[in-house]
Design a protein around this motif. Structure first.
Motif, PDB file in Angstrom:
ATOM      1  N   VAL A  38       0.844  -1.199   0.000  1.00  0.00           N
ATOM      2  CA  VAL A  38       0.000   0.000   0.000  1.00  0.00           C
ATOM      3  C   VAL A  38       0.877   1.247   0.000  1.00  0.00           C
ATOM      4  CG1 VAL A  38      -1.738   1.294   1.285  1.00  0.00           C
ATOM      5  CG2 VAL A  38      -1.917  -1.182   1.105  1.00  0.00           C
ATOM      6  N   ASN A  39       1.943   1.238   0.787  1.00  0.00           N
ATOM      7  CA  ASN A  39       2.874   2.373   0.798  1.00  0.00           C
ATOM      8  C   ASN A  39       3.550   2.527  -0.562  1.00  0.00           C
ATOM      9  OD1 ASN A  39       2.280   2.892   3.484  1.00  0.00           O
ATOM     10  ND2 ASN A  39       3.947   1.610   4.224  1.00  0.00           N
ATOM     11  N   SER A  91      -6.044  -1.268   3.392  1.00  0.00           N
ATOM     12  CA  SER A  91      -6.058   0.120   3.851  1.00  0.00           C
ATOM     13  C   SER A  91      -7.233   0.474   4.755  1.00  0.00           C
ATOM     14  CB  SER A  91      -6.090   1.071   2.654  1.00  0.00           C
ATOM     15  OG  SER A  91      -4.960   0.874   1.864  1.00  0.00           O
ATOM     16  N   SER A 125     -10.583   5.310   8.421  1.00  0.00           N
ATOM     17  CA  SER A 125     -10.133   5.032   7.054  1.00  0.00           C
ATOM     18  C   SER A 125     -11.247   5.309   6.057  1.00  0.00           C
ATOM     19  CB  SER A 125      -9.697   3.574   6.919  1.00  0.00           C
ATOM     20  OG  SER A 125      -8.692   3.250   7.821  1.00  0.00           O
TER      21      SER A 125
END
Length: 180
Positions: free
Chosen positions: A46-47, A134, A140
């Protein structure tokens, strides 16, 4: 050396089958580098996507650079990038040389008409995959809603949306949340 060859082969394959580019290729990259080989942890994926989105260039290229650099340093980043670009570069040369000849070809138009909806499905699969990692709490979902509204409804630049949500995230998760 065996790992390097395996990573290069994976990025040659990703480059060769990256129809639709960008987000359409995310599910394919995730399957290769996270699920299939474990070269990148799910949270790091995800990063990686966030970094690849913020930096100039195609998603597949930026992702391959990230993975190659993390596994092998600068040389690995350069080599994985070259592997990702090799097949599309060769195909682009072939298409450019013969496009005028086949531009009105009905079979080519039909094939492209079949590929376009598939690209939307690939993008949707990538979105769901990244969402699973995420969307960790109610906050979120709020950040997702803010970003979606900014980009889709208000037509705010994706870069400004990333900066805004990053600043809000730093404020919320770094300052406000620890107070509670």
């Amino acid at each position: 050396m065996e790992l390097l060859l395996k990573v290069c082969a994976a990025f040659l394959k990703i480059g060769a089958f990256s129809f639709g580019g960008g987000y359409a290729v995310l599910a394919f990259i995730q399957r290769e580098v996270v699920e299939g080989n474990g070269w990148v942890a799910p949270a790091d994926f995800v990063n990686m996507v966030a970094i690849a989105e913020m930096t100039p260039g195609p998603m597949a290229v930026n992702s391959s650079t990230f993975v190659g650099y993390n596994l092998f340093g600068i040389g690995g980043g350069i080599l994985c990038t070259a592997c990702t670009l090799a097949v599309p570069f060769a195909l682009s040369l072939i298409v450019a040389a013969s496009f005028a000849k086949f531009r009105e070809n009905r079979r080519l138009k039909d094939a492209l008409s079949g590929i376009r909806p598939v690209v939307i499905g690939l993008i949707g699969a990538a979105c769901l995959s990244v969402a699973k990692i995420s969307m960790v709490d109610g906050s979120s979902l709020i950040f997702f809603a803010i970003a979606l509204t900014m980009v889709w409804k208000c037509k705010v630049s994706p870069i400004l949306t990333l900066v805004t949500c990053g600043a809000l995230g730093a404020l919320f998760y770094g300052v406000l949340l620890p107070l509670f």
